[in-house]
Design a protein around this motif. Structure first.
Motif, PDB file in Angstrom:
ATOM      1  N   SER A 228      18.143  43.678  19.095  1.00 14.70           N
ATOM      2  CA  SER A 228      18.764  42.509  18.473  1.00 14.70           C
ATOM      3  C   SER A 228      20.118  42.185  19.081  1.00 14.70           C
ATOM      4  CB  SER A 228      18.922  42.739  16.970  1.00 14.70           C
ATOM      5  OG  SER A 228      19.814  43.807  16.713  1.00 14.70           O
ATOM      6  N   ARG A 229      20.715  43.129  19.781  1.00 18.46           N
ATOM      7  CA  ARG A 229      22.022  42.900  20.385  1.00 18.46           C
ATOM      8  C   ARG A 229      21.959  42.515  21.856  1.00 18.46           C
ATOM      9  NH1 ARG A 229      22.383  45.373  15.934  1.00 18.46           N
ATOM     10  NH2 ARG A 229      24.307  45.594  14.744  1.00 18.46           N
ATOM     11  N   LEU A 230      20.778  42.430  22.409  1.00 16.66           N
ATOM     12  CA  LEU A 230      20.655  42.025  23.810  1.00 16.66           C
ATOM     13  C   LEU A 230      21.220  40.625  24.061  1.00 16.66           C
ATOM     14  CD1 LEU A 230      19.693  42.505  26.699  1.00 16.66           C
ATOM     15  CD2 LEU A 230      17.414  41.754  26.006  1.00 16.66           C
ATOM     16  N   PRO A 231      20.966  39.623  23.194  1.00 16.89           N
ATOM     17  CA  PRO A 231      21.547  38.296  23.469  1.00 16.89           C
ATOM     18  C   PRO A 231      23.063  38.285  23.559  1.00 16.89           C
ATOM     19  CG  PRO A 231      19.810  38.124  21.812  1.00 16.89           C
ATOM     20  CD  PRO A 231      20.068  39.591  22.027  1.00 16.89           C
ATOM     21  N   SER A 232      23.731  39.283  22.966  1.00 21.15           N
ATOM     22  CA  SER A 232      25.193  39.292  22.984  1.00 21.15           C
ATOM     23  C   SER A 232      25.761  39.604  24.357  1.00 21.15           C
ATOM     24  CB  SER A 232      25.718  40.302  21.969  1.00 21.15           C
ATOM     25  OG  SER A 232      25.400  41.635  22.356  1.00 21.15           O
ATOM     26  N   ILE A 233      24.946  40.119  25.288  1.00 19.18           N
ATOM     27  CA  ILE A 233      25.446  40.401  26.639  1.00 19.18           C
ATOM     28  C   ILE A 233      24.832  39.463  27.674  1.00 19.18           C
ATOM     29  CG2 ILE A 233      25.897  42.814  26.063  1.00 19.18           C
ATOM     30  CD1 ILE A 233      23.406  43.602  27.582  1.00 19.18           C
ATOM     31  N   LEU A 234      24.051  38.495  27.223  1.00 19.48           N
ATOM     32  CA  LEU A 234      23.524  37.488  28.128  1.00 19.48           C
ATOM     33  C   LEU A 234      24.514  36.336  28.245  1.00 19.48           C
ATOM     34  CD1 LEU A 234      19.805  37.306  26.922  1.00 19.48           C
ATOM     35  CD2 LEU A 234      20.620  38.267  29.078  1.00 19.48           C
ATOM     36  N   PRO A 235      24.602  35.695  29.401  1.00 21.10           N
ATOM     37  CA  PRO A 235      25.504  34.546  29.535  1.00 21.10           C
ATOM     38  C   PRO A 235      25.010  33.378  28.690  1.00 21.10           C
ATOM     39  CG  PRO A 235      24.131  34.759  31.485  1.00 21.10           C
ATOM     40  CD  PRO A 235      23.882  35.977  30.650  1.00 21.10           C
ATOM     41  N   PRO A 236      25.897  32.470  28.301  1.00 20.71           N
ATOM     42  CA  PRO A 236      25.456  31.318  27.506  1.00 20.71           C
ATOM     43  C   PRO A 236      24.511  30.429  28.297  1.00 20.71           C
ATOM     44  CG  PRO A 236      27.730  31.046  28.221  1.00 20.71           C
ATOM     45  CD  PRO A 236      27.340  32.450  28.571  1.00 20.71           C
ATOM     46  N   LEU A 237      23.749  29.642  27.593  1.00 19.34           N
ATOM     47  CA  LEU A 237      22.801  28.735  28.231  1.00 19.34           C
ATOM     48  C   LEU A 237      23.529  27.717  29.091  1.00 19.34           C
ATOM     49  CD1 LEU A 237      20.463  28.057  25.190  1.00 19.34           C
ATOM     50  CD2 LEU A 237      19.722  29.081  27.341  1.00 19.34           C
TER      51      LEU A 237
END
Length: 527
Positions: A228-237
């Motif tokens: 669930s925390r993977l999106p927090s280290i992805l760059p914004p769209l």
């Protein structure tokens, strides 16, 4: 150009219908003529389109218009295209009013109409408003519809807001003036998870190179929290990614505000999901969970609990980045460039391989349970990791783990370095050049996380980009032969190694990178 004639009582209205995630133009031809009173809609309209007759009648009368006591025929052209949805209510009503000389025909000029009518004459939004706005933009038309944030993000579209069918008495309609509300949601942070350094490292590599991840471990080991925390280290769209993802969510009738704010989609369907729910389908076809995760993360928790036939349905989209739904009236394509993250227990009881809790399952039970996933799906997941349970003291030390900000910095640097390599080589960068790009020039340049990772490239390009030394190449060949790796698995290992090298800003893939990459394909509780 819409036209009207008092003698014949005919006019044409621009409208559209959804097909997949795209709105296709439709011309609503209305004829009001002498004859036995009746109201017919022809042109391949579904049940919701046919039901618009009653909604239109009630809305016109409620707003003070008269329903013509003549023969009314509405033709939806082209006849070969199936029309769906309640968005035809407004164009049909507008056509009847113009054809019966109750409103000025100029209200139809250069405009595309879409909206559902209530029996009181109010106009409501329908699913896919963003797709309708993009359709109007492609045709060089204005859009007449209710106020909607979905339409507000479509730049270059002149929108006239209509709240009631009675507003058609006025040729000019108020413009759309909406501003996106600030998003206050706080993203979950990796610092909430103590320990699990190997799993965090794997997820950082996955975020840097758009790799799929399978986490296997006993119940309560933290697999769901990590995913669930993977999106927090992805760059914004990026802007184009945001628009593509927003269209899919708009067609599905979901809120697009987080996507417009740059937050990547995170979809976590229950393991009871059907094939149509996960991949897409229905009548008319609607996007499934893999399309709603476009440019984001698809998390499949309790992976062996999914139906094997449902899991096999994601094999092709994982490779192609899209899914094709074929029906009798044609084929519809949905985008599906997502990053797959899966979690599973190693056995039915969940404790196979756990050093503290004994497993109560028999060997046939374990093999049957793990076999539900299927080899072809496993082969397409890049990183395979074991997530062990942490000690009680480590669990209580929450807030002291690696933060998402620190992990995200490494992800951004790796993406920037990969982008520089690609720009310098005109594609997939090869190693061996003596020059180095200054660190300041690398800032902010990132490769898209979904769909353009290294494993999506041709094998020849990937091998050239790694530029392995001869002894490292022989080492990789021997390791692949001993581990019985398929050709796909070998390329996945190589792509992981290339990502690890990018994280260290190394132009050449070295032996240490290969060691770590191979380690993520050989697991203790291997399925």
């Amino acid at each position: 150009m819409p036209a009207s004639s008092k003698e014949t009582g005919r006019c044409c209205v621009h409208a559209a219908t959804l097909r997949g995630v795209e709105a296709m133009p439709v011309t609503v031809e209305v004829s009001v003529s002498a004859g036995y009173p009746g109201f017919a809609i022809v042109g391949m309209g579904d049940v919701s389109v046919q039901e618009s007759r009653e909604r239109v009648k009630g809305a016109l009368r409620a707003c003070g218009f008269r329903m013509p006591e003549h023969k009314i025929v509405v033709n939806l052209a082209p006849g070969s295209l199936k029309k769906t949805g309640t968005g035809f209510d407004l164009p049909i009503a507008a056509g009847i009013l113009v054809a019966s000389s109750q409103v000025d025909p100029r209200v139809l000029e250069g405009r595309l109409f879409v909206g559902e009518l209530s029996l009181q004459g109010d106009v409501r939004c329908v699913a896919g408003m963003l797709a309708y706005a993009l359709c109007a933009k492609r045709q060089g038309l204005g859009l007449v519809c209710p106020a909607s944030m979905d339409v507000a993000v479509a730049n270059g579209v002149e929108c006239g807001v209509i709240e009631s069918i009675g507003d058609l008495r006025f040729e000019s309609l108020p413009p759309l003036c909406l501003e996106a509300a600030p998003l206050d949601a706080k993203a979950a942070d990796f610092c909430d998870i103590a320990g699990h350094d190997v799993a965090k490292r794997a997820l950082q590599i996955a975020a840097a190179g758009s790799h799929g991840v399978l986490m296997m471990g006993p119940p309560g080991s933290g697999k769901t929290m990590l995913a669930s925390r993977l999106p927090s280290i992805l760059p914004p769209l990026a802007e184009d990614e945001s628009l593509e993802a927003a269209v899919v969510h708009s067609v599905a009738g979901l809120d697009i505000a987080p996507i417009l704010a740059g937050v990547r989609p995170f979809r976590s369907p229950h393991h009871s999901a059907s094939l149509a729910g996960l991949v897409g389908g229905g009548s008319p076809p609607r996007p499934g969970e893999i399309s709603l995760a476009h440019h984001g993360v698809l998390f499949l928790d309790e992976l062996p609990e999914f139906s094997p036939s449902v899991l096999q349905g994601i094999r092709q989209p994982l490779e192609l980045g899209r899914v094709s739904i074929t029906r009798a009236d044609g084929t519809v394509d949905f985008p599906a460039r997502f990053q797959l993250v899966a979690a599973a227990n190693p056995c039915p009881c969940g404790y196979f391989g756990d050093p503290k809790e004994p497993c109560r399952c028999t060997v046939p039970q374990i093999r049957k349970y793990q076999g539900r996933i299927g080899g072809p799906v496993l082969d397409r997941i890049d990183l395979h990791i074991d997530v062990a349970r942490e000690s009680s003291s480590a669990v209580l030390a929450t807030g002291q783990g690696s933060s998402s900000a620190a992990l995200r910095e490494g992800v951004m640097r790796a993406r920037a370095f990969a982008a520089w390599r690609a720009a310098r080589s005109g594609g997939f960068a090869t190693a061996g050049a003596e020059s180095r790009k200054p660190e300041a020039d690398l800032a902010g340049r990132a490769v898209s996380p979904c769909g353009r990772g290294t494993h999506r490239r041709a094998p020849k390009e990937l091998v050239e980009a790694c530029c392995l030394a001869d002894d490292d190449l022989r080492f990789l060949e021997n390791a692949a032969d001993k581990s019985l790796m398929s050709g796909r698995a070998l390329m996945r290992v190589l792509s992981i190694a290339r990502t690890i090298a990018d994280m260290e800003e190394s132009e050449r893939v070295c032996r240490s990178h290969l060691y770590e990459a191979i380690g993520f394909r050989v697991r203790g509780c291997e399925i």
